[in-house]
Design a protein around this motif. Structure first.
Motif, mmCIF file in Angstrom:
data_model
loop_
_atom_site.group_PDB
_atom_site.id
_atom_site.type_symbol
_atom_site.label_atom_id
_atom_site.label_comp_id
_atom_site.label_asym_id
_atom_site.label_seq_id
_atom_site.Cartn_x
_atom_site.Cartn_y
_atom_site.Cartn_z
ATOM 1 N N THR A 183 8.287 -7.027 -7.260
ATOM 2 C CA THR A 183 9.230 -6.521 -6.260
ATOM 3 C C THR A 183 9.375 -7.498 -5.089
ATOM 4 O O THR A 183 8.543 -8.404 -4.907
ATOM 5 N N ASP B 253 12.781 0.486 -8.648
ATOM 6 C CA ASP B 253 12.598 -0.735 -7.848
ATOM 7 C C ASP B 253 13.286 -1.921 -8.525
ATOM 8 O O ASP B 253 13.341 -2.003 -9.757
ATOM 9 N N THR B 254 13.758 -2.856 -7.707
ATOM 10 C CA THR B 254 14.309 -4.098 -8.242
ATOM 11 C C THR B 254 13.168 -5.084 -8.451
ATOM 12 O O THR B 254 12.374 -5.332 -7.541
ATOM 13 N N LEU B 255 13.105 -5.623 -9.652
ATOM 14 C CA LEU B 255 12.046 -6.566 -10.004
ATOM 15 C C LEU B 255 12.650 -7.949 -10.224
ATOM 16 O O LEU B 255 13.675 -8.086 -10.900
#
Length: 355
Positions: free
Chosen positions: A49, A90-92
């Motif tokens: 993240t 979540d953006t990974l």
């Protein structure tokens, strides 16, 4: 919209890309300075993240995180990093082949060269192109009052920046040289790398040759302030001097990314000193440089022409050359024949013989 209006609109989009091209360079420079690729790599190449990245660069305040997010978002859009959504929403962020070239400690990395070329000292010289066309002169000298190697001899930070950048590129280039120039060093027992500090990554190029060909006695030859910072390599002797005055004798002379730094008159002086240093019957000069393909449309052909403008910006009259220009240069220096071998998509080995 009319056809003409569509054509002009598309043209506006295209010219806008050029107008803002520096934005991509500066965004990537930011990622290199913050070691974002290295941080992701440190998590065993798992996608992580933005908060995890921020923790490793001490990015705490909300405004800093906002900048971080926007710059990283741009680099994802430019396909420097990847972005995907986890099950938690979540953006990974992850690495792809292009971002692996930005790893600082990788064997093959352009990170140090990226930082060198985007150094404010070097960037300033690009603003003097039109002035030099109208009035003459050298862009770097116009910007800073001296030439690049003179400035590097006075400022440790720039000198280290230059050497680190060249060292990173040397690893990439020498890998191709050793791979493709298989039999070129077999008959040589002694080899002097002229400009082997800056052009050779402070002796690194010669070390790669000696490792692959242990029978070769290697000499790394460069200016005193460069040799002073050279690390010790087994099988390589560091010798200080000036290639415009004399070059240590050897079976062959190695010039990697050296001649493109200089104008024709200076190159002839260097090559004549190379000719004096080698045997007239069995010696040769091995040049690793670009050979411009004026009509080339290959994947890397543009790089040669880009590098030619880099030479205007940073060198003392240097340039990239076509085969005709190399031929003229070598003949003027007393080399009666030559052979050109392409070792990568944009680099060549030119073997020059005085016999």
């Amino acid at each position: 919209m009319t056809e003409e209006e569509i054509i002009m609109l598309n043209a506006q989009v295209e010219i806008s890309k050029y107008m803002f091209a520096f934005v991509d360079s500066m965004a990537i420079k930011c990622a290199v300075e913050l070691r974002i690729a290295d941080i992701i790599h440190s998590y065993n190449d798992q996608k992580i993240t933005l908060s995890q990245i921020a923790t490793n660069i001490d990015c705490s305040s909300s405004s800093h995180m906002n900048y971080h997010f926007r710059i990283t978002r741009h680099l994802v859009r430019r396909k420097i990093f990847t972005a995907s959504t986890s099950q938690d929403g979540d953006t990974l962020y992850g690495l792809i082949p292009i971002s692996r070239w930005l790893l600082h400690d990788s064997e093959l990395s352009v990170a140090p060269m990226f930082l060198f070329l985007t150094n404010p000292i070097l960037m300033a010289t690009w603003h003097y192109f039109s002035n030099c066309i109208k009035e003459g002169g050298i862009p770097f000298k116009k910007a800073h009052g001296c030439e690049i190697f003179e400035m590097a001899s006075k400022y440790d930070e720039l000198n280290n920046n230059l050497n680190n950048g060249m060292n990173s590129m040397t690893k990439c280039i020498m890998r191709e040289v050793i791979k493709e120039y298989k039999d070129g060093f077999n008959s040589i027992t002694s080899l002097v790398d002229v400009g082997g500090g800056i052009g050779g990554g402070i002796g690194g190029a010669m070390f790669e040759i000696v490792k692959a060909y242990p029978h070769v006695k290697g000499i790394n030859f460069d200016l005193p302030h460069v040799v002073l910072r050279a690390q010790k390599f087994e099988g390589v002797d560091h010798v200080e001097g000036d290639m415009f005055e004399a070059i240590p004798p050897a079976d062959a002379v190695f010039l990697k990314w050296v001649l493109h730094d200089w104008g024709d008159e200076d190159c002839v002086k260097i090559l004549k000193n190379c000719r004096k240093a080698i045997s007239k019957k069995t010696g040769k000069v091995i040049i690793v440089d670009t050979v411009l393909k004026l009509e080339g449309e290959g994947l890397f052909d543009d790089i040669g022409f880009i590098m030619d403008l880099v030479m205007i910006a940073h060198s003392s009259g240097g340039k990239e050359r076509s085969e005709d220009e190399w031929n003229k240069l070598l003949k003027e220096a007393g080399f009666l024949r030559y052979n050109i071998t392409e070792i990568s998509a944009w680099l060549f080995i030119i073997e020059a013989y005085p016999h």
